[in-house]
Design a protein around this motif. Sequence first.
Motif, mmCIF file in Angstrom:
data_model
loop_
_atom_site.group_PDB
_atom_site.id
_atom_site.type_symbol
_atom_site.label_atom_id
_atom_site.label_comp_id
_atom_site.label_asym_id
_atom_site.label_seq_id
_atom_site.Cartn_x
_atom_site.Cartn_y
_atom_site.Cartn_z
ATOM 1 N N ASP A 178 43.138 -11.900 69.575
ATOM 2 C CA ASP A 178 43.253 -12.983 68.848
ATOM 3 C C ASP A 178 43.029 -14.274 69.521
ATOM 4 O O ASP A 178 42.366 -15.887 69.137
ATOM 5 C CB ASP A 178 44.752 -13.483 69.305
ATOM 6 N N GLU A 185 42.766 -25.938 61.843
ATOM 7 C CA GLU A 185 42.827 -26.293 59.887
ATOM 8 C C GLU A 185 41.705 -26.788 59.824
ATOM 9 O O GLU A 185 40.758 -27.569 59.015
ATOM 10 C CB GLU A 185 43.468 -27.372 59.744
ATOM 11 N N ARG A 223 39.551 -19.122 52.996
ATOM 12 C CA ARG A 223 41.038 -18.969 52.818
ATOM 13 C C ARG A 223 41.582 -18.196 52.363
ATOM 14 O O ARG A 223 42.976 -18.236 53.116
ATOM 15 C CB ARG A 223 40.347 -19.397 51.068
ATOM 16 N N ARG A 224 41.171 -16.356 52.254
ATOM 17 C CA ARG A 224 41.966 -15.296 51.834
ATOM 18 C C ARG A 224 42.819 -15.472 53.709
ATOM 19 O O ARG A 224 43.880 -14.897 54.019
ATOM 20 C CB ARG A 224 41.265 -14.419 51.573
ATOM 21 N N SER A 265 43.152 -17.341 56.017
ATOM 22 C CA SER A 265 43.363 -18.455 57.030
ATOM 23 C C SER A 265 44.947 -18.055 57.477
ATOM 24 O O SER A 265 44.952 -18.950 58.545
ATOM 25 C CB SER A 265 42.992 -19.860 56.076
ATOM 26 N N PRO A 266 45.670 -17.706 56.925
ATOM 27 C CA PRO A 266 46.577 -17.613 57.306
ATOM 28 C C PRO A 266 47.027 -16.681 58.631
ATOM 29 O O PRO A 266 47.973 -17.344 59.673
ATOM 30 C CB PRO A 266 48.284 -17.148 55.986
ATOM 31 N N GLU A 267 46.052 -15.473 58.773
ATOM 32 C CA GLU A 267 45.953 -14.540 59.793
ATOM 33 C C GLU A 267 45.467 -15.505 60.979
ATOM 34 O O GLU A 267 45.802 -15.177 61.997
ATOM 35 C CB GLU A 267 45.055 -13.600 59.129
ATOM 36 N N PHE A 274 45.644 -18.935 61.138
ATOM 37 C CA PHE A 274 46.375 -19.345 62.007
ATOM 38 C C PHE A 274 47.463 -19.383 62.612
ATOM 39 O O PHE A 274 48.143 -19.997 63.955
ATOM 40 C CB PHE A 274 46.876 -20.447 61.105
ATOM 41 N N ALA A 275 47.434 -17.817 62.133
ATOM 42 C CA ALA A 275 48.720 -16.924 63.072
ATOM 43 C C ALA A 275 48.046 -16.607 64.781
ATOM 44 O O ALA A 275 48.683 -17.035 65.385
ATOM 45 C CB ALA A 275 49.120 -16.105 62.239
#
Length: 191
Positions: free
Chosen positions: A129, A148, A169-170, A172-174, A176-177
């Motif tokens: 992380d 972002e 894009r795939r 990005s959720p990971e 941002f988390a």
Amino acid sequence: MGQMLVDEDWNWALRVAERELGVSLPRRWAHSQGVARAAERLAHVAGKDAGLLVAAAVLHDVGYAPRLAVTGFHPLDGARFLRDEHHADGRLVRLVAHHSFALLEAEERGLQGELEAEFPLLKDQRLVDALVWCDMTTTPTGEPTTAEQRVAEIVGRYGADSVVGRFIRRASPEIFAAVGRVETVLAAQPR
């Protein structure tokens, strides 16, 4: 190099990154220096692994160096270079190989099997992380930004339908988390 990274190893990492990126890819070198500065800010989060984090930060994009770009997938090329030419610390090599959810990009490129076989994922989520935060909150010129804005910049630079655009894009959720987890730790630190 042994399993523990110390100041001399951080200096080694800085010299290697500068030698490989400084002249041939000055913008990538500026980004790598900015990512290393971000890692220095996280020294207290990384604890005894602060040197490892800073070394991984400055070396994370070394695989872009023209002489190292064998597969064209910089995390794999960089990790192989560090392992094969420098016999670098195994955790350092694995952090470089998997920085910023590179496994998802490896899948897009048909290199997932190679990456996983040669460089197993590091289990230390705190370090993973932290490196994501450092990379994804630093602009291509080495300045601080938001995750972002960084993701939007990457999509804009490469195009939404490119391999990198699809990957980011795939991922990005990971991303941002991971950034959120680090920012939660940073917010809890006394100022």
